[in-house]
Design a protein around this motif. Structure first.
Motif, short mmCIF file in Angstrom:
data_model
loop_
_atom_site.label_atom_id
_atom_site.label_comp_id
_atom_site.label_asym_id
_atom_site.label_seq_id
_atom_site.Cartn_x
_atom_site.Cartn_y
_atom_site.Cartn_z
N ALA A 125 0.83 -1.21 0.00
CA ALA A 125 0.00 0.00 0.00
C ALA A 125 0.87 1.26 0.00
CB ALA A 125 -0.93 -0.01 1.21
N PHE A 126 1.95 1.23 0.77
CA PHE A 126 2.86 2.37 0.80
C PHE A 126 3.50 2.59 -0.57
CE2 PHE A 126 7.18 3.98 1.15
CZ PHE A 126 6.99 5.16 1.85
N ALA A 129 1.07 4.12 -2.94
CA ALA A 129 0.83 5.52 -2.62
C ALA A 129 1.98 6.40 -3.07
CB ALA A 129 0.60 5.67 -1.12
N ARG A 130 3.18 5.83 -3.17
CA ARG A 130 4.35 6.58 -3.62
C ARG A 130 4.57 6.46 -5.13
NH1 ARG A 130 7.69 9.35 -0.06
NH2 ARG A 130 6.58 9.49 1.93
N SER A 257 10.48 5.50 3.58
CA SER A 257 10.04 6.89 3.49
C SER A 257 11.19 7.86 3.75
CB SER A 257 8.91 7.13 4.49
OG SER A 257 8.45 8.46 4.43
#
Length: 260
Positions: A125-126, A129-130, A257
């Motif tokens: 999911a991360f 999203a990126r 991140s």
């Protein structure tokens, strides 16, 4: 996010690392089987040099933190929690490097739907999203093999590939599904595969940049890492209660991140 010391304590208390549930005799049996050329334990990989039983044990002591003493044949074995954390940090850097590219293409897969899926889902999911495109080749492909005697098929849950057996997501070491998935991409291979077991081994064997999770009884992936076919392999118990992986996953996602 937990500090490194706090995370180390959590890994030991949850038995993701430290004194793990996988018994010593199971580890050594798998090392011996790999040294004797059993392809099941190679997890889809071939190797450029011969690896003896003692070579594999020494590698697993170095890369995963198992007990190095060949005379210790029964009972408790270990994974070094600091090696786990170091590998998680290295994996984060590798994932961040791929996410820094324009329109990166990433493929996720797991043979542990009751364990490591809990890591893959938030990480996928991360990545999405990126800006990553999460691939889902060969969805619904059905095959029979590896001795289980009935068809299994590839099924995706939130872009994580797994095997389905009559409606149940199942544990697998098999490399055949990933081989087929990559073949269906017709040479347009992913920028990165994030996987475990034979899913990771087959990707590394195909020359796809791959990072992986592996238990102390999965020596094939660590040998693949030693020979440069996998970029990073994280040593950990791959089937504890899913919620126990949350602090490790948080460190991984936060590390990605911060590296972007």
């Amino acid at each position: 996010m937990l500090s490194r010391d706090e995370l180390r304590d959590h890994l030991i208390q949850s038995r993701i690392a430290g004194d793990v549930a996988t018994p010593r005799e199971n580890n050594l049996d798998h090392y011996s089987s790999l040294a004797n050329g059993d392809p099941y334990y190679a997890l889809g990989l071939t190797f450029d040099q011969p690896w003896s039983y003692r070579d594999i044990l020494a590698l697993m002591a170095k890369s995963a933190g198992v007990v190095p003493d060949a005379g210790h044949r029964w009972g408790q074995d270990t994974i070094d929690p600091d090696l786990t954390i170091d590998a998680i940090d290295a994996m984060a850097e590798r994932i961040a490097a791929v996410l820094s590219r324009p329109e990166p293409r990433i493929l996720f897969a797991t043979g542990h739907p009751t364990g490591l899926l809990a890591v893959h889902l938030p990480l996928a999911a991360f990545c999405a999203a990126r800006g990553a495109r999460l691939l889902s080749p060969a969805e619904g492909w059905t095959y029979a093999g590896s001795g289980f005697g009935r068809p299994r098929r590839i099924r995706y849950l939130q872009d994580i590939a797994m095997l389905d057996d009559r409606g149940a997501l199942v544990h697998t070491h098999d490399a055949a599904p990933m081989r087929h998935m990559l073949g269906e991409l017709n040479g347009d291979l992913p920028d990165l595969v994030i996987a475990d077991h034979g899913w990771a081994g087959a990707a590394g064997e195909a020359g796809v940049p791959t990072v992986a999770f592996a238990d102390s009884n999965d020596p094939g992936l660590f040998v693949g890492e030693a020979e440069g076919k996998l970029d990073v392999v994280v040593p950990l118990d791959d089937n504890v209660l899913p919620r126990y992986y949350a602090p490790l996953t948080e460190r991984l996602v936060t590390g990605v991140s911060q590296a972007l």
